[in-house]
Motif scaffolding. Structure first.
Motif, short mmCIF file in Angstrom:
data_model
loop_
_atom_site.label_atom_id
_atom_site.label_comp_id
_atom_site.label_asym_id
_atom_site.label_seq_id
_atom_site.Cartn_x
_atom_site.Cartn_y
_atom_site.Cartn_z
N TRP A 128 -23.24 62.75 74.68
CA TRP A 128 -23.92 63.72 75.53
C TRP A 128 -23.39 63.74 76.95
O TRP A 128 -23.57 64.72 77.67
CB TRP A 128 -25.43 63.48 75.51
CG TRP A 128 -26.01 63.71 74.15
CD1 TRP A 128 -26.45 62.78 73.27
CD2 TRP A 128 -26.17 64.97 73.49
NE1 TRP A 128 -26.87 63.36 72.10
CE2 TRP A 128 -26.71 64.71 72.21
CE3 TRP A 128 -25.90 66.29 73.85
CZ2 TRP A 128 -27.00 65.72 71.29
CZ3 TRP A 128 -26.19 67.30 72.93
CH2 TRP A 128 -26.73 67.02 71.68
N SER B 266 -25.72 67.44 68.00
CA SER B 266 -24.55 66.92 68.71
C SER B 266 -24.05 68.01 69.64
O SER B 266 -24.40 69.18 69.48
CB SER B 266 -23.44 66.53 67.73
OG SER B 266 -22.65 67.65 67.36
N PRO B 267 -23.23 67.65 70.63
CA PRO B 267 -22.67 68.68 71.51
C PRO B 267 -21.84 69.72 70.77
O PRO B 267 -21.61 70.82 71.28
CB PRO B 267 -21.79 67.87 72.47
CG PRO B 267 -22.38 66.51 72.46
CD PRO B 267 -22.87 66.30 71.07
#
Length: 611
Positions: A473, A530-531
């Protein structure tokens, strides 16, 4: 059937003892054919047929209503079986079996129920519940045991600001009359994380002084990653001398040059905190072990013994008070004298429960706090590249010396520069050496340059990695879009022949090994995000389930020189195993974190749950 068996009843039946005169092999083949027909029906029909046969056998042997055994009720020898054949041994020669036999503290046999019944007479049999599985005892390759126990007292993870964190400290003080009424009582907490606060800023001693309940007390608060401490004004004033700079560390200062109350990495040594008493350490150890057993852990690799904690664990071993296996790394203070030729190694003490034969060296700090040593400046702070906590010249001096004196060398390295420097030192020290006898480790191996990814396999270096540490992150903010691709590159290490031992670094991250298993195979946070979306963060770096299971069983055993005794369900090895409520090798990844530990077993006896 009796739940207990005499030694004479435990003998394996020899081929000549067969009443029909046929060989054991012939009878085993017949039994196998009964369970596994020669035709090949679809999976659903096949599983139904197996369950019918197993249910019939259960009824025949009168075991359907058998009561589960607790620790004191387990007989000296028994068989544990899976109705679906879901005992995952992590033994390449026999990866999945239906039953295993435990005699005393060791595994004695594995095979089908029919084979076990033929080879072993008059031993009780237990079946795990349908849908459950058995795996070898689970190890965590990087933990801080006593520190975890301390965090239970005053946990600081969760608040979203400095003010909220101070409020947690205030509430703790008010909740304990002994602390509330005695302002000289030392207060210790763990887990604050400025990167998770709404306003990302470093705290100060003045933040603590602003609260009238907290003000004037000796307080030391450890950061989540363990690489920084935040102290009160009382602690700050008690430090006799604060140098302008300290090698391998940072003293945070205000615009006037005065210390603000945060000390990073090596600078933490300037803070004088009282040593815990034996009773305090025993309480902290008990809390850590209680929680470790609940999540299926049977062995812990402690990444930071100091002389006091080493003495504590040795005493626990001498008094037979180690309910879990502990593998210790003794901290090397780069500013102190070399001790590798004067300190005695501990190997297999306390009935194979304690070993301390490795040294822990710090190469750099942490990415979260900006102390990881990088080749190029931080993307979000171009004024720094982080720093090395140890001079490369000293590193190249002490590594070969420790290796010559018979110590395993484990080096903490986070940044790509730190990892490169350590790999260079290992390469020079290991020239013409028997690497399998030394088993050097890189603790974290977090950010790697492409040129270094192949070196783990080439040099025989073990990568001790914590998948929940992935820092996805904020990693790209710190490192930029290209360099971040080398952050926890599991697949690149494995594909180049490297070995990965998995861990959590608790209390820095969640103790539950299944959280690490999930992160390793999905590259997702626990909420499935998730990103890069639900497909995972750099999903090409995922581990397979088989690799992840091996990474928390056999590979940690190898990394602690105990693979001849632990890590697989193999006859002759110690009977450490875990019963899980779900089949972690096949269920959807989103269901993995719903899995419960039904039993944790060490040396054949449950330390948590029942069998």
């Amino acid at each position: 059937m009796s739940a207990q068996s005499t030694p004479s009843e435990l003998r394996k039946r020899s081929p000549s003892s067969s009443p029909s005169g046929r060989s054991q092999k012939d009878r085993s083949l017949d039994s196998t054919r009964q369970l596994k027909p020669s035709y090949r029906p679809n999976n659903a029909l096949r599983m139904t047929a197996i369950r019918v046969v197993v249910a019939g056998l259960l009824g025949f042997f009168g075991l359907r209503a058998a009561q589960k055994w607790g620790r004191s009720e387990v007989p000296d020898a028994y068989a544990l079986c899976s109705p679906e054949g879901k005992i995952f041994t992590v033994d390449e020669a026999n990866p999945e079996v239906e039953c295993m036999v435990i005699h005393g503290s060791h595994f004695s046999d594995v095979g089908s129920l029919a084979d076990i019944r033929l080879r072993w007479t008059a031993i009780p049999v237990r079946f795990i519940q349908s849908g459950a599985v058995v795996v070898p005892g689970i190890s965590d390759s990087h933990v801080h045991i006593l520190e975890y126990g301390a965090t239970i007292q005053l946990p600081l993870e969760g608040p979203k600001s400095v003010k909220e964190t101070v409020q947690v400290v205030r509430n703790y003080i008010l909740s304990d009359p002994d602390v509330r009424h005695n302002k000289s009582t030392f207060v210790e907490g763990w887990g604050w994380d400025h990167t998770q606060w709404l306003l990302e800023q470093w705290p100060t001693s003045e933040d603590l002084e602003n609260d009238p309940v907290v003000r004037g007390r000796p307080i030391v608060l450890q950061s989540k990653d363990g690489h920084a401490i935040w102290v009160s004004k009382k602690i700050l004033d008690d430090i006799e001398f604060i140098p302008e700079e300290i090698e391998g560390g940072t003293i945070f200062r205000d615009s006037n040059g005065n210390p603000t109350g945060v000390f990073m990495d090596s600078a933490q040594s300037l803070v004088n905190a009282p040593e815990p008493t034996h009773d305090q350490m025993e309480k902290r150890f008990g809390l850590a072990v209680r929680d470790a057993h609940k999540v299926g852990l049977t062995a812990l690799h402690d990444a930071g013994f100091n002389p006091r904690s080493l003495a504590f664990f040795k005493k626990q071993a001498e008094e037979d008070k180690l309910p879990i296996r502990v593998y210790g790394m003794t901290y090397f203070n780069e500013s102190a004298e070399y001790w590798g030729n004067s300190v005695e190694k501990v190997i297999g003490a306390g009935n194979n429960r304690l070993s301390a034969r490795s040294v822990k060296i710090f190469a750099d700090g942490a990415l979260r706090s900006g102390g990881a040593a990088l080749y190029e400046p931080y993307s979000d702070n171009p004024e720094t590249r982080g720093f090395l906590r140890i001079d490369p010249e000293l590193l190249n001096k002490v590594i070969p010396r420790f290796l010559r004196d018979g110590w395993q060398v484990n080096v903490h390295a986070i940044g790509d520069r730190a990892n490169g420097v350590v790999l260079d030192a290992f390469e020079a020290a290991l020239k013409d050496a028997n690497v399998s006898a030394l088993r050097p480790r890189l603790e974290h191996a977090q950010i790697l340059a492409k040129k270094d990814m192949a070196r783990f396999g080439d040099l025989g270096i073990i990568a001790s990695i914590q998948p929940t540490h992935a820092d996805m992150w904020f990693g790209e903010d710190r490192l930029g879009p290209e360099r971040v691709k080398g952050l926890y590159a599991f697949r690149s290490i494995i594909d180049h022949g490297g070995r990965i031992a998995l861990g959590s670094d608790f209390p820095v991250e969640d103790m539950n090994p299944l959280a690490g298993f999930y992160a390793a195979i999905t590259r997702l946070s626990p909420d499935g995000k998730s990103p890069h979306g639900p497909g995972g963060w750099f999903p090409e770096q995922r581990m397979t389930r088989q690799e992840a299971l091996k990474g928390m069983t056999l590979d940690p055993a190898y990394a602690s020189f105990s693979d001849d005794q632990l890590g697989t369900i193999t006859p002759g090895k110690r009977a450490d195993y875990v019963v899980l409520s779900k089949d972690i090798m096949t269920i959807p990844a989103g269901k993995l974190l719903e899995t419960k530990v039904l039993a944790t077993v060490i040396d054949g006896r449950p330390v948590y749950g029942k069998i």
